[in-house]
Design a protein around this motif. Structure first.
Motif, PDB file in Angstrom:
ATOM      1  N   GLN A 102       0.823  -1.207   0.000  1.00 14.22           N
ATOM      2  CA  GLN A 102       0.000   0.000   0.000  1.00 14.22           C
ATOM      3  C   GLN A 102       0.858   1.258   0.000  1.00 14.22           C
ATOM      4  N   ASN A 103       1.939   1.240   0.764  1.00 15.33           N
ATOM      5  CA  ASN A 103       2.852   2.391   0.769  1.00 15.33           C
ATOM      6  C   ASN A 103       3.510   2.571  -0.591  1.00 15.33           C
ATOM      7  N   ALA A 104       3.864   1.465  -1.236  1.00 16.01           N
ATOM      8  CA  ALA A 104       4.487   1.543  -2.566  1.00 16.01           C
ATOM      9  C   ALA A 104       3.511   2.103  -3.590  1.00 16.01           C
ATOM     10  N   VAL A 105       2.252   1.692  -3.507  1.00 13.73           N
ATOM     11  CA  VAL A 105       1.229   2.224  -4.413  1.00 13.73           C
ATOM     12  C   VAL A 105       1.059   3.726  -4.197  1.00 13.73           C
ATOM     13  N   ARG A 106       0.961   4.136  -2.925  1.00 11.74           N
ATOM     14  CA  ARG A 106       0.805   5.571  -2.631  1.00 11.74           C
ATOM     15  C   ARG A 106       2.011   6.373  -3.093  1.00 11.74           C
ATOM     16  N   ASP A 107       3.212   5.830  -2.884  1.00 15.18           N
ATOM     17  CA  ASP A 107       4.423   6.526  -3.326  1.00 15.18           C
ATOM     18  C   ASP A 107       4.423   6.704  -4.838  1.00 15.18           C
ATOM     19  N   TYR A 108       4.014   5.652  -5.548  1.00 16.75           N
ATOM     20  CA  TYR A 108       3.967   5.750  -7.004  1.00 16.75           C
ATOM     21  C   TYR A 108       2.970   6.818  -7.442  1.00 16.75           C
ATOM     22  N   MET A 109       1.804   6.809  -6.823  1.00 18.68           N
ATOM     23  CA  MET A 109       0.781   7.792  -7.174  1.00 18.68           C
ATOM     24  C   MET A 109       1.260   9.206  -6.866  1.00 18.68           C
ATOM     25  N   ARG A 110       1.986   9.370  -5.766  1.00 21.33           N
ATOM     26  CA  ARG A 110       2.517  10.685  -5.413  1.00 21.33           C
ATOM     27  C   ARG A 110       3.541  11.149  -6.451  1.00 21.33           C
TER      28      ARG A 110
END
Length: 200
Positions: free
Chosen positions: A77-85
């Protein structure tokens, strides 16, 4: 004092390399679908899942096997959020670039014309991604060259998305000064980019 038998029992609960490998193999497909639904981009989803799996193996391989599912979900989930950011940052600058044009200082603020990048992601094609990343590097370099007050006003308005009044309060100046700084910054950026042969 901790008994040796307790230490041995604790060690036995830690995941072995084989167990870690089996765990990753068992969650890979589901994790990919989860990331793909979130990012709507197969290549990005694959990158994010691989990043999450590598991080789990590198940072948390010493954890007990029963803790791995929760840890992996958190990492994913953190990796997904980082990518989206990161995607939002990239698309924001590209969207902003399309609005840069010489303007009078009392004209409407360019921020009003910038499309929201919340749902925007990197282009699917590798050549388009490369072109976009090169453009972003140029834009960021030119922003670094702006006079400090222009750069400060520009970033507050166009990156932090503060309104004119909030920017003026943060900078300790008038709203008119904010408009002037932003106008001069956008003009300078537009001219610098055009000098490099880049046109909106």
């Amino acid at each position: 004092m901790v008994k040796a038998s307790t230490i041995t029992a604790d060690r036995q609960t830690l995941a072995t390399r084989t167990e870690l490998s089996d765990f990753l193999a068992s969650v890979e497909r589901r994790a990919f679908r989860q990331a793909q639904f979130a990012l709507r981009n197969e290549d990005a989803a694959l990158d994010v899942v691989q990043e999450a799996m590598l991080k789990l193996a590198d940072k948390y391989s010493h954890k007990p096997l029963e803790e791995l599912p929760m840890l992996f979900q958190r990492i994913l989930q953190n990796a997904v959020r980082d990518y989206m950011r990161r995607a939002k940052v990239r698309n924001f600058w590209v969207s902003l670039f399309s609005t840069l044009a010489p303007r009078e200082e009392d004209e409407a603020d360019a921020l009003d014309n910038v499309a929201s990048a919340d749902d925007a992601f990197l282009p699917d094609k590798p050549d388009a991604r490369l072109e976009q990343s090169q453009l972003l590097a140029i834009i960021e370099k030119e922003i670094d060259r702006l006079p400090p007050r222009q750069r400060e006003a520009f970033l507050m308005r166009y990156w932090e998305e503060l309104d004119i009044a909030e920017t003026a309060a943060a900078m300790g100046c008038s709203e008119g000064s904010v408009k002037t700084h932003c106008s001069r910054a956008t003009n300078t950026l537009a001219e610098a980019l055009r000098a490099r042969g880049i046109k909106p």
